[in-house]
Design a protein around this motif. Structure first.
Motif, mmCIF file in Angstrom:
data_model
loop_
_atom_site.group_PDB
_atom_site.id
_atom_site.type_symbol
_atom_site.label_atom_id
_atom_site.label_comp_id
_atom_site.label_asym_id
_atom_site.label_seq_id
_atom_site.Cartn_x
_atom_site.Cartn_y
_atom_site.Cartn_z
ATOM 1 N N LEU A 129 22.898 85.072 41.271
ATOM 2 C CA LEU A 129 23.819 85.702 40.332
ATOM 3 C C LEU A 129 23.109 86.639 39.362
ATOM 4 O O LEU A 129 23.597 87.747 39.083
ATOM 5 N N GLU A 130 21.938 86.242 38.844
ATOM 6 C CA GLU A 130 21.205 87.116 37.922
ATOM 7 C C GLU A 130 20.806 88.415 38.610
ATOM 8 O O GLU A 130 20.861 89.495 38.020
ATOM 9 N N GLN A 131 20.406 88.309 39.854
ATOM 10 C CA GLN A 131 20.053 89.511 40.614
ATOM 11 C C GLN A 131 21.286 90.368 40.879
ATOM 12 O O GLN A 131 21.217 91.605 40.841
ATOM 13 N N GLN A 132 22.410 89.719 41.132
ATOM 14 C CA GLN A 132 23.638 90.470 41.397
ATOM 15 C C GLN A 132 24.094 91.250 40.170
ATOM 16 O O GLN A 132 24.652 92.344 40.311
ATOM 17 N N ARG A 133 23.866 90.724 38.983
ATOM 18 C CA ARG A 133 24.259 91.456 37.771
ATOM 19 C C ARG A 133 23.497 92.769 37.660
ATOM 20 O O ARG A 133 24.086 93.822 37.422
ATOM 21 N N VAL A 134 22.185 92.696 37.835
ATOM 22 C CA VAL A 134 21.385 93.919 37.788
ATOM 23 C C VAL A 134 21.756 94.833 38.956
ATOM 24 O O VAL A 134 21.885 96.050 38.798
ATOM 25 N N GLY A 135 21.945 94.248 40.132
ATOM 26 C CA GLY A 135 22.294 95.035 41.301
ATOM 27 C C GLY A 135 23.633 95.733 41.162
ATOM 28 O O GLY A 135 23.812 96.848 41.682
ATOM 29 N N PHE A 136 24.572 95.111 40.461
ATOM 30 C CA PHE A 136 25.884 95.734 40.260
ATOM 31 C C PHE A 136 25.751 96.995 39.402
ATOM 32 O O PHE A 136 26.325 98.046 39.726
ATOM 33 N N VAL A 137 24.990 96.903 38.324
ATOM 34 C CA VAL A 137 24.776 98.077 37.473
ATOM 35 C C VAL A 137 24.002 99.141 38.248
ATOM 36 O O VAL A 137 24.295 100.339 38.153
ATOM 37 N N HIS A 138 23.026 98.714 39.015
ATOM 38 C CA HIS A 138 22.277 99.631 39.891
ATOM 39 C C HIS A 138 23.234 100.393 40.808
ATOM 40 O O HIS A 138 23.131 101.618 40.970
ATOM 41 N N ALA A 139 24.194 99.684 41.399
ATOM 42 C CA ALA A 139 25.144 100.323 42.308
ATOM 43 C C ALA A 139 26.058 101.286 41.560
ATOM 44 O O ALA A 139 26.358 102.384 42.057
#
Length: 313
Positions: A129-139
């Motif tokens: 989940l922590e990685q997905q948060r950063v990845g979402f903003v990245h996307a």
């Protein structure tokens, strides 16, 4: 003398901090705080679930988007192609070459961004989940970059070259920020590299005593320690299969996973994200993992002691 020494030390600390030593850099600090923004979960969690539902575990399309056939994640090289084209567009704009050249390179970058995004979203849906948060903003930042570059191409095609160049330079800034977030995700948060133990560095050459054969339960995988690493150990009668225990995707404990037959071959499925590995040699059968599990050769001595050594590739 003491006050003078304190003043010198104070100035020294101020100078070191101004150079970025002794404290966390601002970009990294902001990005690490982004990992804990729970407000993003209202979007992140349902979107990730939808992607996993549309691309079920074991599907050929999902394995291809993860990069299982190539043995490496597919998203990074595809994203590099687009970023390279967009950087080249900026160079061509600066040297004021034939506009057709800039348009061609720009369009190539836009076209390459589509499969890169598909591969990236597939990988993202299987992260913590922590990685997905950063990845979402990245996307989202990369989506903004894609929108700016698409607008730039439309401007150029309509003859408004100056406006097109301005949008392209804005897009390059957005793509740069997206690249920084992607780098943080891959290198700081270790979302891309293999997490399997580097057995060639941690296990010396030769045979190593592991345990007694009859101390292993029959048909149920367990974890056993060998020096610095944990091993996945499965006994079936007098046969034993041994792999590194930490899943190469995100270090899930394989000994807690389930066993299955895939094309008549015994496999283990990681309990965290569903990566499937062949027990015989640790090969990846299904993603999201792309790197194989380190496998071990097994020798059972006459007195029942199980010995292991890293399997040669």
């Amino acid at each position: 003398m003491e006050e003078t020494s304190k003043a010198v030390n104070s100035r020294r600390r101020t100078l070191m901090e101004s150079l970025g030593f002794g404290r966390m850099s601002v970009p990294v600090g902001l990005t690490e705080r982004l990992e804990h923004v729970r407000a993003l979960d209202r979007v992140v969690v349902p979107v990730a679930k939808t992607i996993r539902r549309r691309l079920p575990s074991g599907s050929a399309l999902r394995d291809m988007l993860h990069g299982v056939p190539t043995g490496h994640p597919l998203h990074p090289p595809l994203a590099t192609i687009s970023l390279g084209c967009w950087t080249a567009t900026a160079v061509l704009d600066l040297i004021d070459v034939d506009p057709r050249a800039s348009r061609a390179v720009l369009a190539t970058g836009i076209a390459g961004a589509i499969p890169a995004a598909a591969a990236g979203i597939t990988d993202w849906s299987m992260l913590h989940l922590e990685q997905q948060r950063v990845g979402f903003v990245h996307a989202m930042v990369n989506l903004a970059a894609l929108g700016l570059y698409s607008g730039s191409l439309m401007m150029r095609l309509s003859g408004r070259h100056q406006a097109g160049r301005a949008l392209a330079f804005a897009g390059l800034g957005a793509a740069g920020l997206g690249g920084y977030l992607g780098g943080h995700l891959a290198y700081r948060m270790a979302a891309g590299p293999t997490h399997a133990e580097p057995t060639t560095h941690l296990v010396p050459l030769g045979w190593h005593d592991l345990c007694r054969l009859w101390d292993l339960p029959d048909g149920r995988p367990v974890s056993r320690r060998l020096g610095y690493i944990n091993l996945f150990v499965l006994r079936h009668g007098a046969q034993v299969k041994v792999l590194a225990d930490r899943c190469s995707h995100l270090a899930g404990p394989l000994h807690q996973g389930r066993l299955k037959l895939e094309n008549d071959e015994a496999c283990v499925v990681c309990p965290w994200h569903g990566s499937t590995f062949r027990l015989e040699d640790g090969a990846v059968v299904h993603g999201p993992a792309t790197a194989p599990q380190p496998a071990f050769e097994v020798n059972i001595r006459g007195d029942g002691i199980v010995q292991v050594r890293p399997r040669e590739v």
